[in-house]
Design an enzyme around this catalytic site. Sequence first.
Site, mmCIF file in Angstrom:
data_model
loop_
_atom_site.group_PDB
_atom_site.id
_atom_site.type_symbol
_atom_site.label_atom_id
_atom_site.label_comp_id
_atom_site.label_asym_id
_atom_site.label_seq_id
_atom_site.Cartn_x
_atom_site.Cartn_y
_atom_site.Cartn_z
ATOM 1 N N HIS A 27 0.912 -1.303 -0.059
ATOM 2 C CA HIS A 27 -0.052 0.037 -0.065
ATOM 3 C C HIS A 27 0.939 1.403 0.091
ATOM 4 C CE1 HIS A 27 -2.084 3.101 2.206
ATOM 5 N NE2 HIS A 27 -3.501 2.865 0.837
ATOM 6 N N ARG A 65 28.015 -4.175 -18.845
ATOM 7 C CA ARG A 65 29.050 -4.967 -18.048
ATOM 8 C C ARG A 65 28.190 -5.768 -17.517
ATOM 9 N NH1 ARG A 65 30.642 0.446 -16.513
ATOM 10 N NH2 ARG A 65 32.179 1.588 -17.268
ATOM 11 N N ARG A 73 29.299 -7.405 -22.194
ATOM 12 C CA ARG A 73 30.871 -7.165 -22.231
ATOM 13 C C ARG A 73 31.192 -8.864 -21.549
ATOM 14 N NH1 ARG A 73 34.833 -3.190 -19.933
ATOM 15 N NH2 ARG A 73 34.047 -4.163 -18.655
ATOM 16 N N CYS A 130 33.584 3.600 -25.873
ATOM 17 C CA CYS A 130 32.473 3.446 -24.690
ATOM 18 C C CYS A 130 33.916 4.651 -24.172
ATOM 19 C CB CYS A 130 32.542 1.972 -24.211
ATOM 20 S SG CYS A 130 31.606 1.058 -25.078
#
Length: 794
Positions: A415, A506, A574, A747
């Site tokens: 709630h 990652r 990766r 990156c």
Amino acid sequence: MSQYVKSFSEISINDVPIVGGKNASLGEMYTRLTPHGINVPDGFATTAEAFWHFIEQNRLGKKLDELFQQLDNINFSNLRVVGAEARKLMCEADMPKALAVEILSQYDALTNGREISVAVRSSATAEDLPGASFAGQHESYLNVSGRGNVLQAVQKCFASLFTDRAIKYRADNGFSQDKIALSVGVQLMVRADMACSGICFTLEPESGFRDVVHIAGVWGLGENIVQGTVIPDEFLLFKPSLRSGKKAIIQKRKGEKKLMMVYGDDEDGNTINLNTPPAMQARYVLSDQEITQLGNWALIIEEHYGKPMDIEWAKDGETNTLYIIQARPETVHANKKGTEIEEYKLLEKGTVITSGEAIGSKIISGTARLLRSSKYADKVQPGDIVVTELTSPDWDPILKKAAAIITDKGGRTSHAAIVAREIGIPAIVATNNATQKIKDGDVVTVSCAEGKTGNVYQGALKWDKTNIDTHNVTLPEKTAAMLIVADPGKAFKFAVYPNSGVGLLRMEFIINHAVAVHPMALVKFDEMKDQAAQQQISMLTAGYDDKKEYFIDKLSQGVATIAAAFYPKDVIVRMSDFKTNEYANLLGGKEFEPVEENPMIGFRGASRYYNPLYKDGFKLECEAMKVVRNEMGLTNVKLMIPFCRTVEEGKKVIEVMKENGLQRGQNGLEIYVMAEIPSNVLLAEEFAEVFDGFSIGSNDLTQLTLGIDRDSALVADLFSEQNEAAKLMIATVIEKAKKVSAKIGLCGQAPSDFPEFAGFLVEKGIDSISFNPDALFKGIDNIKKAEAKILVHH
């Protein structure tokens, strides 16, 4: 045709003015959706006309009018007295004979004259405002059996039109107290007290992300979820996978489910909370098959109503059958346009008092008000932070004044969590100890801006808020702006940002947080010498016959959550790139990792994947990726190999992946390589024959070009991606990749921090740049300026 009672088969969604939203929805589902295989328990409903007949026969209209004229509509100082008097008038009245006859005749037909229990529920009807939501305002009675008890429960529901919270809700929302009628639904009881029950949203309740179904469940009756007395099991299903018959469960979280609500021994349908046996706490309330069945039903219901839905389900313990017992439109996210993003950020570190599950993503500071019950409403001033064990609908007037809510108990669908989302304030639930750790009057900072975990800090910390209207943000034309993402808990939030997918996911974050165990400790569990670690691993992997499955499950669900959030855009995962010292920190890791002088350039990345010391651990990573791509159907996942020193090593890794069922080109699989070692640059054309493309890791490439250990503070000031040698390396690898038509991206932080660096990359023709989410908007801006500049020059 009866004017006072209608069976569910006679009711449709168009009957809201006659039987209220709840009963109209039940009738609609019973008539329209049971043919689609959805189980909805049969029942009937009294009409608005039945309610007015009750009021009229007992001459209550005038008395109630006079009573409500006395109500203090400003401070509600006499709300309790007025409410109690109104309910007393209703309870002491007589049930009109004609109405009683009709109710009992329908009850007899429904139960075939047998002693079967029913649920008796209230459903308010606003004649002039069919869209009004009265959820949680009125009473329900469960496990009612016998003709006399049913009549009594119907009358008690009539009286619950005048609960204190319902009276105040109507006053707050401008409804006249004498214009609302109450319909009562009587429905065959699903014996969830002997099994389980819960709720289901056809979107992700936190972010409003539309492509998932969220299911929560507890043992026993579902009231414990709503009240927040227990933390439920939670499941997420990906809709496109459901539709295509793939494995759709992308997330499973086991709740502690400490209590289970069952029926008491008396005839009043009273309920009691029992302690859940440990064996049941350790189990999920639903099997994968049942989760998928509910997911498919949720899709049908959402499609039928044409909008996101909030659904209640229950399982009958006598027949083991699943049922849908309620469905209403979801109200928090359905109406949001969602073009504006509010970004909150803590500007200083503080002392954490307690933590729990974060609801929302805001930060707020204020005075803590410790409340033992809703009776102490007058203690709360606007802007205070309410701290309590748990909340229920009678807390609503208090919570409307609060700046934040902190509770000991409850989950993301309790709630307190639902109200916090509705009124747009942060909440932290399931802290376990907030009421012990926070004192009344303490000044605290509530932060929900740090991922799934919300933290309560001592004092008023400095924080920052930025508003971004994504409506005005367009993506660059040539260079893809992608994201760097690690935390599945933030995936749905980041998916609404303007982006072209995920350029770097990652895996280490998921292994660290969700798995927490070294993969080789799962492979060679029986051979471990560290008994303390072995014991901890046993606890974590409880419920798994094969400990390796634990790793595959946790990793695949983490990756799948992110892949689903960005589907169908590319998500480049990766494979693990821990250094040996980082791997050793995982549970059981010390036994399986060599000690190295310089882990930064030691046993890491590709070299591990075919080495006997880690080959079996890499196999588990591959298994998890196979589940995500092949079983869940998330083929937008591409894979990437880090720290691959030689072309021969690249070929070895590709071969090992093929042995593990991940074959380049099969099912559209692309495998990239990080360009982060000078050898990757110098032999880029040769690497391009082994892999589908490159992602430049500018940090590692810079450190290895300049001979700097970026972990060393002594030489850190020499580290810069802007260094001419580092830039020459980057320019060279882009040029070589272009020459052989291989994809290439980068990156890193530099393109958002330095506009000239972004300009340099765009000029060299890079395909994509990936940014951390907090740098994305700045990065997009830098790319677009660079692209515009090139256009002018040409």
